[in-house]
Scaffold this active site. Structure first.
Site, mmCIF file in Angstrom:
data_model
loop_
_atom_site.group_PDB
_atom_site.id
_atom_site.type_symbol
_atom_site.label_atom_id
_atom_site.label_comp_id
_atom_site.label_asym_id
_atom_site.label_seq_id
_atom_site.Cartn_x
_atom_site.Cartn_y
_atom_site.Cartn_z
ATOM 1 N N LYS A 196 -36.359 8.916 -19.907
ATOM 2 C CA LYS A 196 -36.759 8.162 -18.716
ATOM 3 C C LYS A 196 -36.747 9.051 -17.484
ATOM 4 C CE LYS A 196 -37.697 4.755 -15.904
ATOM 5 N NZ LYS A 196 -36.897 3.526 -15.786
ATOM 6 N N THR A 246 -31.748 2.674 -15.306
ATOM 7 C CA THR A 246 -32.062 4.099 -15.216
ATOM 8 C C THR A 246 -30.867 4.801 -14.602
ATOM 9 O OG1 THR A 246 -34.417 3.608 -14.929
ATOM 10 C CG2 THR A 246 -33.675 5.817 -14.311
#
Length: 402
Positions: A158, A84
């Site tokens: 995300k 991420t």
């Protein structure tokens, strides 16, 4: 049995990386794994691989590891970035990688359990035109694959999702604290909330998880990537999490934020000095902490070049030891939302001042702006024979919420 017959290099470790690498192996893929301190360089790990998967802690770690891997990347290989790190960092990686190496961003939704079971949701942004067909089969080993568009689309999705889910959990933690302050039983409150759209999240916070599935430090990092100017709820949640991280809860599960907020609302005193010990770097010997935070100041203990087994890294090489030390320091800084730009003072102990030029070459890779206050001294020996340097720092941290 898989039909993809090429070599896969998996660069990652930790709670998510280990079960994901195992799923690839169990699916029949030929996998070379890399982790810090293994003695195998990233370039050696990716040598000959058609697919290179990264699953690391933050943007700085991804850049560091892929930069180290560049000499081993074969033309025509594809890098699948599953950490991420946000869309901006993905674009920086595209500029870093050779033109002949493809890049797909494919962060995942889910924690350790889904990673082990192969039920993650893979958010994939593809090559030209959003095409991820060349690696979709491999990605499906981890769970369901959603193709979202061009490069960066997966990373953006995300961050967007976590900018909703994480603040919602902080909001619920504050709701519990309010209820307790007014005599409302937490169990009863959660029972009532269970009939609302927030029921699932409320249930998750009923009892903080003893197992770290999604660490508070990673949740904080995700909001630091996603709380843009004007995002009032995400920014407020980020401040709460930064406060909890500063209190030494970064390695705990995100659900522990409920207890942290309850203590603050209940008037519990915040500790003046908060020891910090990260699981992402070699453990101490128990006589010191990696760092101690006092308010908005961070005091970092002397860092030296040894691995998780207590063995010296790069014995005899100032360049190798300095590189290891500065990588460890960068992870300590990142855990507190800081960079080398925030270092106020750095002190270096050398066993041989004649090697200061080699040290300087490494140091300038990390401290690129106006240098901080600095002291370098020569000593006859350090605490472990074979160590060539030790570095400690004082860091000025950004106040929570900024």
């Amino acid at each position: 049995m898989t039909t993809f017959l090429g070599q896969i290099a998996f660069l990652g470790q930790g709670r998510m990386g280990v079960p994901m690498a195992r799923r690839l192996e169990r699916a029949g893929h030929k996998v070379t794994t890399w982790r810090r301190g293994s003695g195998v360089s990233a370039a050696e790990a990716v040598d000959g691989a058609e697919l290179v998967i990264t699953m690391l802690s933050d943007p700085a770690a991804v850049r560091e590891v892929l930069t180290a891997a560049l000499p081993g990347l074969r033309p025509g290989a594809t890098v699948v970035e599953m950490s991420t790190i946000g869309p901006e960092a993905v674009r920086e990686l595209r500029a870093l990688l050779p033109a002949g190496v493809g890049l797909v961003d494919a962060p995942v939704l889910g924690s350790v359990g889904p990673a082990t079971e192969g039920t993650l949701t893979v958010l994939a942004g593809g090559l030209a035109g959003g095409d991820v067909s060349g690696c979709r089969e491999v990605l499906s080993v981890f769970g369901s694959v959603r193709e979202l568009g061009p490069l960066g689309a997966g990373a953006a999705m995300k961050i967007a999702v976590m900018s909703t889910l994480v603040p919602a959990q902080v909001l619920l933690a504050e709701t519990f604290a309010y209820g307790e302050a007014h005599g409302v039983d937490r169990g009863a409150l959660i029972d009532v909330l269970s009939g609302t759209p927030l029921g699932t999240l409320a249930e998750r916070l009923r009892v903080p998880s003893a197992e770290t599935r999604y660490s508070l430090a990673h949740a904080t990092k995700d909001l630091e990537l996603g709380a843009w100017e004007g995002a009032s709820m995400a920014t407020a949640a980020r401040a709460r999490l930064q406060e909890a991280r500063a209190a030494g809860l970064g390695e705990r599960d995100l659900t522990t934020v409920a207890e942290h907020i309850a203590e603050r609302v209940g008037g519990g005193p915040a500790p003046r000095a908060v020891p910090l010990n990260l699981s992402t770097i070699p453990a101490t010997n128990g006589f010191y902490s990696h760092a101690v935070r006092v308010g908005d100041m961070l005091y970092v203990s002397g860092q030296a070049a040894f691995d998780e087994h207590g063995n010296i890294v790069g014995e005899g090489s100032m360049t190798a030891q300095a590189e290891h030390v500065f990588q460890v320091i960068s992870r300590i800084l990142a855990d507190q939302g800081a960079t080398f730009d925030d270092v106020a003072f750095i002190r270096t102990y050398l066993t041989d001042m004649d090697k200061r030029v080699e040290l300087g070459q490494v140091r300038r890779k990390y401290i690129t702006g106006t240098p901080p206050a600095s002291t370098t001294v020569e000593v006859s020996k350090l605490f472990m024979p074979g160590l060539l340097l030790e570095v400690d720092l004082i860091v000025a941290l950004r106040p929570a919420g900024r």
